[in-house]
Design a protein around this motif. Structure first.
Motif, PDB file in Angstrom:
ATOM      1  N   GLY A 183       0.794  -1.222   0.000  1.00 50.13           N
ATOM      2  CA  GLY A 183       0.000   0.000   0.000  1.00 50.13           C
ATOM      3  C   GLY A 183       0.822   1.265   0.000  1.00 50.13           C
ATOM      4  N   LEU A 184       1.884   1.310   0.812  1.00 49.36           N
ATOM      5  CA  LEU A 184       2.681   2.531   0.892  1.00 49.36           C
ATOM      6  C   LEU A 184       3.557   2.715  -0.340  1.00 49.36           C
ATOM      7  CD1 LEU A 184       3.630   2.711   4.677  1.00 49.36           C
ATOM      8  CD2 LEU A 184       1.958   4.056   3.416  1.00 49.36           C
ATOM      9  N   TRP A 185       3.919   1.613  -1.015  1.00 47.11           N
ATOM     10  CA  TRP A 185       4.615   1.781  -2.296  1.00 47.11           C
ATOM     11  C   TRP A 185       3.710   2.486  -3.292  1.00 47.11           C
ATOM     12  CZ3 TRP A 185       8.670   2.488  -4.952  1.00 47.11           C
ATOM     13  CH2 TRP A 185       8.696   2.268  -6.341  1.00 47.11           C
ATOM     14  N   GLN A 186       2.432   2.130  -3.300  1.00 43.91           N
ATOM     15  CA  GLN A 186       1.516   2.753  -4.239  1.00 43.91           C
ATOM     16  C   GLN A 186       1.163   4.172  -3.827  1.00 43.91           C
ATOM     17  OE1 GLN A 186       0.923   0.739  -7.008  1.00 43.91           O
ATOM     18  NE2 GLN A 186       0.555   2.817  -7.692  1.00 43.91           N
ATOM     19  N   ALA A 187       1.103   4.425  -2.521  1.00 40.23           N
ATOM     20  CA  ALA A 187       0.670   5.738  -2.042  1.00 40.23           C
ATOM     21  C   ALA A 187       1.777   6.783  -2.078  1.00 40.23           C
ATOM     22  CB  ALA A 187       0.132   5.607  -0.615  1.00 40.23           C
ATOM     23  N   ILE A 188       3.013   6.380  -1.726  1.00 42.50           N
ATOM     24  CA  ILE A 188       4.088   7.379  -1.646  1.00 42.50           C
ATOM     25  C   ILE A 188       5.318   6.998  -2.469  1.00 42.50           C
ATOM     26  CG2 ILE A 188       3.368   8.272   0.591  1.00 42.50           C
ATOM     27  CD1 ILE A 188       5.471   6.551   1.915  1.00 42.50           C
ATOM     28  N   GLY A 189       5.303   5.806  -3.099  1.00 47.01           N
ATOM     29  CA  GLY A 189       6.409   5.429  -3.965  1.00 47.01           C
ATOM     30  C   GLY A 189       7.712   5.200  -3.245  1.00 47.01           C
ATOM     31  N   GLU A 190       7.643   4.688  -2.008  1.00 48.89           N
ATOM     32  CA  GLU A 190       8.868   4.457  -1.241  1.00 48.89           C
ATOM     33  C   GLU A 190       9.052   2.975  -0.952  1.00 48.89           C
ATOM     34  OE1 GLU A 190       9.526   6.708   2.270  1.00 48.89           O
ATOM     35  OE2 GLU A 190       9.131   8.624   1.297  1.00 48.89           O
ATOM     36  N   TYR A 191      10.290   2.514  -1.163  1.00 53.46           N
ATOM     37  CA  TYR A 191      10.646   1.142  -0.844  1.00 53.46           C
ATOM     38  C   TYR A 191      12.056   1.138  -0.271  1.00 53.46           C
ATOM     39  CZ  TYR A 191      11.765  -3.763  -1.213  1.00 53.46           C
ATOM     40  OH  TYR A 191      12.139  -5.048  -0.920  1.00 53.46           O
ATOM     41  N   PRO A 192      12.239   0.603   0.949  1.00 57.00           N
ATOM     42  CA  PRO A 192      11.221   0.034   1.837  1.00 57.00           C
ATOM     43  C   PRO A 192      10.333   1.122   2.425  1.00 57.00           C
ATOM     44  CG  PRO A 192      13.326   0.124   2.967  1.00 57.00           C
ATOM     45  CD  PRO A 192      13.599   0.533   1.558  1.00 57.00           C
ATOM     46  N   PRO A 193       9.171   0.763   2.962  1.00 55.99           N
ATOM     47  CA  PRO A 193       8.263   1.771   3.513  1.00 55.99           C
ATOM     48  C   PRO A 193       8.771   2.299   4.843  1.00 55.99           C
ATOM     49  CG  PRO A 193       7.407  -0.422   3.941  1.00 55.99           C
ATOM     50  CD  PRO A 193       8.615  -0.611   3.078  1.00 55.99           C
ATOM     51  N   PRO A 194       8.209   3.399   5.341  1.00 55.61           N
ATOM     52  CA  PRO A 194       8.564   3.892   6.667  1.00 55.61           C
ATOM     53  C   PRO A 194       8.304   2.835   7.737  1.00 55.61           C
ATOM     54  CG  PRO A 194       7.255   5.514   5.480  1.00 55.61           C
ATOM     55  CD  PRO A 194       7.222   4.266   4.671  1.00 55.61           C
ATOM     56  N   SER A 195       9.123   2.864   8.777  1.00 56.63           N
ATOM     57  CA  SER A 195       8.923   1.973   9.910  1.00 56.63           C
ATOM     58  C   SER A 195       7.914   2.587  10.873  1.00 56.63           C
ATOM     59  CB  SER A 195      10.255   1.733  10.627  1.00 56.63           C
ATOM     60  OG  SER A 195      11.174   1.096   9.780  1.00 56.63           O
ATOM     61  N   PHE A 196       7.467   1.780  11.841  1.00 55.91           N
ATOM     62  CA  PHE A 196       6.527   2.287  12.840  1.00 55.91           C
ATOM     63  C   PHE A 196       6.982   1.851  14.223  1.00 55.91           C
ATOM     64  CE2 PHE A 196       4.955  -1.623  10.897  1.00 55.91           C
ATOM     65  CZ  PHE A 196       4.848  -2.469  12.000  1.00 55.91           C
ATOM     66  N   ASP A 197       6.574   2.607  15.229  1.00 50.86           N
ATOM     67  CA  ASP A 197       6.957   2.341  16.611  1.00 50.86           C
ATOM     68  C   ASP A 197       5.690   2.073  17.420  1.00 50.86           C
ATOM     69  OD1 ASP A 197       7.972   2.210  19.151  1.00 50.86           O
ATOM     70  OD2 ASP A 197       9.167   4.036  19.005  1.00 50.86           O
ATOM     71  N   LEU A 198       5.417   0.796  17.703  1.00 53.32           N
ATOM     72  CA  LEU A 198       4.184   0.425  18.409  1.00 53.32           C
ATOM     73  C   LEU A 198       4.101   1.051  19.797  1.00 53.32           C
ATOM     74  CD1 LEU A 198       3.369  -3.333  17.700  1.00 53.32           C
ATOM     75  CD2 LEU A 198       2.473  -1.297  16.609  1.00 53.32           C
ATOM     76  N   ASP A 199       5.239   1.385  20.371  1.00 53.86           N
ATOM     77  CA  ASP A 199       5.235   2.011  21.705  1.00 53.86           C
ATOM     78  C   ASP A 199       4.480   3.340  21.708  1.00 53.86           C
ATOM     79  OD1 ASP A 199       6.384   0.431  23.656  1.00 53.86           O
ATOM     80  OD2 ASP A 199       8.419   0.897  23.009  1.00 53.86           O
ATOM     81  N   LYS A 200       4.356   3.953  20.538  1.00 57.19           N
ATOM     82  CA  LYS A 200       3.798   5.310  20.472  1.00 57.19           C
ATOM     83  C   LYS A 200       2.303   5.333  20.158  1.00 57.19           C
ATOM     84  CE  LYS A 200       7.793   7.429  21.031  1.00 57.19           C
ATOM     85  NZ  LYS A 200       8.693   6.286  21.143  1.00 57.19           N
ATOM     86  N   THR A 201       1.707   4.192  19.831  1.00 54.23           N
ATOM     87  CA  THR A 201       0.297   4.213  19.427  1.00 54.23           C
ATOM     88  C   THR A 201      -0.633   4.042  20.618  1.00 54.23           C
ATOM     89  OG1 THR A 201      -1.340   3.229  17.943  1.00 54.23           O
ATOM     90  CG2 THR A 201       0.191   1.718  18.981  1.00 54.23           C
ATOM     91  N   ASP A 202      -1.817   4.617  20.516  1.00 54.64           N
ATOM     92  CA  ASP A 202      -2.852   4.387  21.531  1.00 54.64           C
ATOM     93  C   ASP A 202      -4.074   3.688  20.926  1.00 54.64           C
ATOM     94  OD1 ASP A 202      -3.672   6.537  19.989  1.00 54.64           O
ATOM     95  OD2 ASP A 202      -4.454   7.700  21.676  1.00 54.64           O
ATOM     96  N   TYR A 203      -4.003   3.349  19.624  1.00 54.55           N
ATOM     97  CA  TYR A 203      -5.079   2.580  18.974  1.00 54.55           C
ATOM     98  C   TYR A 203      -4.459   1.819  17.818  1.00 54.55           C
ATOM     99  CZ  TYR A 203      -9.912   1.431  17.705  1.00 54.55           C
ATOM    100  OH  TYR A 203     -11.091   0.772  17.472  1.00 54.55           O
ATOM    101  N   LEU A 204      -4.313   0.511  17.982  1.00 58.20           N
ATOM    102  CA  LEU A 204      -3.706  -0.336  16.956  1.00 58.20           C
ATOM    103  C   LEU A 204      -4.784  -1.128  16.240  1.00 58.20           C
ATOM    104  CD1 LEU A 204      -1.198  -1.577  15.602  1.00 58.20           C
ATOM    105  CD2 LEU A 204      -1.152  -3.267  17.457  1.00 58.20           C
ATOM    106  N   LEU A 205      -4.847  -0.965  14.922  1.00 54.61           N
ATOM    107  CA  LEU A 205      -5.844  -1.637  14.090  1.00 54.61           C
ATOM    108  C   LEU A 205      -5.106  -2.448  13.032  1.00 54.61           C
ATOM    109  CD1 LEU A 205      -8.825  -2.024  13.243  1.00 54.61           C
ATOM    110  CD2 LEU A 205      -8.648   0.112  11.958  1.00 54.61           C
ATOM    111  N   THR A 206      -5.166  -3.776  13.132  1.00 56.90           N
ATOM    112  CA  THR A 206      -4.416  -4.635  12.214  1.00 56.90           C
ATOM    113  C   THR A 206      -5.370  -5.349  11.257  1.00 56.90           C
ATOM    114  OG1 THR A 206      -4.412  -6.323  13.969  1.00 56.90           O
ATOM    115  CG2 THR A 206      -2.426  -5.010  13.707  1.00 56.90           C
ATOM    116  N   PHE A 207      -5.150  -5.151   9.974  1.00 54.00           N
ATOM    117  CA  PHE A 207      -5.955  -5.777   8.919  1.00 54.00           C
ATOM    118  C   PHE A 207      -5.210  -7.018   8.422  1.00 54.00           C
ATOM    119  CE2 PHE A 207      -7.578  -1.507   9.020  1.00 54.00           C
ATOM    120  CZ  PHE A 207      -8.913  -1.609   8.645  1.00 54.00           C
ATOM    121  N   GLY A 208      -5.478  -8.166   9.061  1.00 48.25           N
ATOM    122  CA  GLY A 208      -4.847  -9.421   8.669  1.00 48.25           C
ATOM    123  C   GLY A 208      -3.400  -9.559   9.094  1.00 48.25           C
TER     124      GLY A 208
END
Length: 795
Positions: A183-208
């Motif tokens: 999805g992020l390759w199609q949306a922003i044209g970046e490979y590899p995509p940005p990383s994420f830090d789960l420690d910083k989220t207060d609502y995690l929604l995982t699609f599969g």
């Protein structure tokens, strides 16, 4: 010599539960048995990095008289912090496997027949060198290819460089895409995509996305999930998992949302509908950093408002309108919401469509504006590495410094489709194909084209530890070392918020005549006069190559070898003063520390993502989907673009169909931690554990919802026959409420025709029942689109 694991450990003075174990037989060299009978019982430890999956977990191996007896986690390795999964524990079962290939073998008889003649290494390398020499002499380097299982190590880059130096562009890597990658390759044209830090989220929604049982690093995310769950009462964190089956990620979430396979993108756009209707979206991000949100006849806002109100979403997904409404409002009201897509959402005909929609949900909700939630991966100090790509217009594979968003896709997205690309005339007829670290006659959904394609190639050379399902179609099989017998280096794990290099070093010398793949490739290149794989000063082995690649890391002064009990705050203070955790004035000192500690990392390297420095976020629109379907017709020609057909976004909803009859189901293969790629089937410990929860050992089972089982007069433990147009398999039934009534969940990883005595003809491979349906936007084969019929088997 064959002895039981219990007897082997008792000879070391280890008794009780530790000596009981699960393994039935280990093949121990005779000289080791003799050493154990008279040795001094000296205990030593060696650090390395696990190679059972690409996660890069550090390991400590316990040795008695230099003989490995147990694998533990490395307590100072940042990915796993001393923890280790069952796959890591089982590594010795691969090292000591009684069916390991002991010398090179040449096929005897027709392709497809598992019949072999042992030959010497000199004869095998001579035959390969002669084939390569002939191709180079006749200027047919493009007739050489390498199909390579990418385990996130430096060896992948070395193999790609080997192919390039031979004058070919046909390097075909195989691995699952990372989280959000499509999805992020199609949306922003970046490979590899940005990383994420789960420690910083207060609502995690995982699609599969099953972070606990699949890539990128299940041990890291299991540790992190435990920490996040403990702090929920204090932080208010909510974790929602969307899938047709309740995986471990669903069990550890605060809510599991049951959904029809292939329809997750529709749910994401339904949530976007509510967020836009409520006007509760990140207007600044959308205005400054996005395109195609509004302002055109077919913009994102128009498409969502017209096609994705909650009642229409319910008809496609099975998720009630009230749930869609609640999830959207909870997610958009969070301070740092994070939506992730991958896993089963990557294995459908709507894979890229789904992940692009989920990326749009992050853009709307303010996720990309949340402080510290998204991180910028920083290239290693040795500079950027060429990326294997496929051109969607020509079908050509190549290695590029950077992918072109308009024409290129990462090569591993479409590597499963090689036989079809060859049939379409987009891939030249190969004269020689090398295969390593991947089993293409077991993993793909359509194995017959692979059989036909490999049968057409005059010289197929396979590197393997065990004879596997692909071996009968190889002309030469070369015994490869395990990760416990070779040098290598794991690369930074995708999606994690820091950089790490995990050193693999030989715990023992190679057993049974095996040789490291890197050294074999180096010998072949040297034999062809290709010396540029190593500089003149760097030596003559693959270990020397690793040292050469690490010298820029040492020279940069960045990061540090793994360290004990030093806080990140203290590390930052040291940096401010120009100090290091360790002193290594020369590269030899740095290299020694890496071997002692297990690797290198830079915990503060990835800065917060700055969206003003990148290409603007492109929302999915009908016009963009139409353009992609035409551009990528090579992957699945012409679908959804002909006049009179449904609009492309509505056509994408087609695979999310209901079963057609009372005894029909959507087949839903799933992976487990013990057998993510099927290789765990060769190791008895993992065979036992993979059936631990359903209590079905050494067999494959099927999971069915109680309502459907009752309707078909089936009960837990019955034998059922699962039938598709490709064939049938007989499975044990587990009746559980943790699957959608519309699906039949079946674990992937068993049903090998080869792969040693513990895997051969044991269980069933559900992927073999699937028709070859492909996501036309990414080239990814679908596991989630096949309808099957179920019938009871009378015992």
């Amino acid at each position: 010599m064959k002895i039981t694991r219990r007897n082997f450990l008792q000879m070391l003075g280890i008794t009780g539960v530790a000596a009981g174990g699960i393994s039935q037989v280990w093949a121990i060299p005779d000289k080791w048995i003799e050493k154990l009978q008279y040795g001094p019982r000296i205990e030593t430890w060696k650090m390395s990095t696990c190679g059972q999956c690409p996660a890069g977990c550090g390991i400590r191996v316990r040795l008695i008289d230099e003989i490995p007896v147990r694998i533990f986690g490395n307590p100072i390795a940042p990915v796993n912090s001393g923890f280790i999964c069952p796959m890591g524990e089982a590594g010795l079962e691969l090292l000591y496997h009684p069916d390991r290939i002991r010398q090179p073998m040449r096929r005897k008889g027709k392709k497809g027949e598992s019949s072999w003649v042992p030959i010497s290494w000199e004869e095998a390398l001579g035959q390969i060198s002669q084939g390569l020499k002939g191709l180079l002499k006749n200027q047919q380097a493009d007739r050489f290819g390498f199909f390579f299982g990418d385990r996130n190590t430096l060896l992948t880059h070395f193999a790609g460089d080997f192919v390039t130096r031979m004058g070919s562009t046909n390097f075909f890597p195989w691995r699952a895409p990372g989280i959000n990658e499509l999805g992020l390759w199609q949306a922003i044209g970046e490979y590899p995509p940005p990383s994420f830090d789960l420690d910083k989220t207060d609502y995690l929604l995982t699609f599969g996305t099953n972070l606990l049982e699949g890539p990128p690093s299940p041990v890291y995310f299991n540790r992190l999930y435990g920490k996040l769950k403990e702090s929920r009462t204090r932080t208010g964190l909510k974790m929602v998992h969307v899938d047709a089956r309740m995986s471990q990620a669903g069990k550890n979430a605060t809510e599991w949302v049951q959904i029809r396979p292939g329809s997750m993108g529709v749910l994401a756009l339904g949530m976007a509908y509510v967020i836009l209707r409520d006007k509760n979206f990140d207007e600044e991000f959308v205005a400054r950093f996005s395109v195609d949100f509004r302002g055109g006849k077919e913009d994102f806002q128009t498409m969502v408002a017209r096609d994705y109100p909650p009642d229409k979403v319910f008809a496609v997904t099975g998720v009630p309108p009230g749930t869609v409404l609640r999830l959207a409002r909870e997610f958009s009201s969070a301070k740092a919401p994070l939506a992730l897509s991958g896993g089963t959402s990557d294995r459908s005909e709507t894979a890229l469509f789904t992940q692009w929609a989920v990326a749009g949900l992050n853009a709307l909700s303010g996720s990309f504006s949340a402080k510290g939630l998204w991180r910028e991966p920083v290239p290693l100090p040795w500079g950027p590495t060429p990326i294997p790509s496929i051109n969607t217009r020509s079908g050509a594979f190549s290695l590029k410094p950077k992918l072109a968003p308009d024409t290129d896709l990462p090569a591993h997205w479409a590597s499963e489709e090689l036989p079809h690309l060859r049939s379409a005339g987009k891939l030249p007829d190969l004269e020689m194909l090398m295969i390593a670290q991947v089993d293409p006659l077991y993993l793909p959904v359509d194995q017959k084209p692979w059989q036909e394609w490999l049968s057409r190639i005059p010289q197929v050379v396979q590197f393997a530890t065990l004879i596997d399902d692909t071996s009968p179609y190889a002309d030469l099989v070369l015994p490869a070392t395990t990760y416990l017998e070779q040098w290598d280096m794991t690369l930074p794990v995708p999606n994690l918020p820091f950089s790490q290099l995990g050193l693999q070093q030989p715990i023992v010398p190679p057993l049974n005549g095996a040789r490291p793949i890197g050294d074999v490739l180096l010998a072949l290149a040297t034999g062809q006069g290709v010396t540029t794989l190593l500089s003149e000063k760097s030596g003559k082995s693959y270990a020397d190559y690793i040292g050469e690649r690490l010298k820029p890391v040492f020279a940069s002064g960045k990061g540090t070898p793994f360290f004990e009990a030093v806080s990140l705050k203290f590390l930052g203070e040291l940096r401010e003063r120009g100090w290091q955790v360790y002193s290594y004035p020369a590269f030899a000192d740095f290299w020694r520390l890496l071997q002692e500690k297990g690797g290198w990392w830079d915990p503060g390297e990835y800065p917060e993502a700055e969206w003003k420095k990148r290409k603007k976020f492109a929302f999915p629109t009908l016009a963009r989907l139409n353009a992609l379907l035409k551009e990528r017709a090579l992957l699945s020609p012409g679908q959804g673009t002909t006049k009179g057909e449904p609009p492309s976004n509505k056509w994408m909803e087609g695979p999310a169909r209901k079963p057609e009859a009372p005894d029909s189901f959507l087949l839903a293969p799933f992976t487990t931690l013990m057998n993510m790629t099927g290789e765990g089937a060769s190791q008895p410990l993992l065979r036992e554990l993979s059936g631990l929860i359903p209590r079905v050992y050494w067999q494959t089972w099927a999971e069915m919802h109680p309502k459907r089982a009752e309707r078909l007069s089936l009960k837990d433990g019955d034998l059922i026959r699962v039938v598709s147009g490709k064939g049938s398999v007989t499975l044990y039934l587990k009746v559980v409420p943790t699957v959608s009534p519309e699906i039949l969940g079946v674990p992937f990883g068993q049903g090998h025709k080869e792969s040693g005595r513990y895997a051969k003809n044991v269980g069933a491979n559900p992927v073999a029942l699937i028709d070859p349906l492909v996501d036309p936007l990414s080239g990814r084969a679908s596991w989630q689109s096949m309808q099957v019929r179920v019938e009871k088997v009378n015992k």
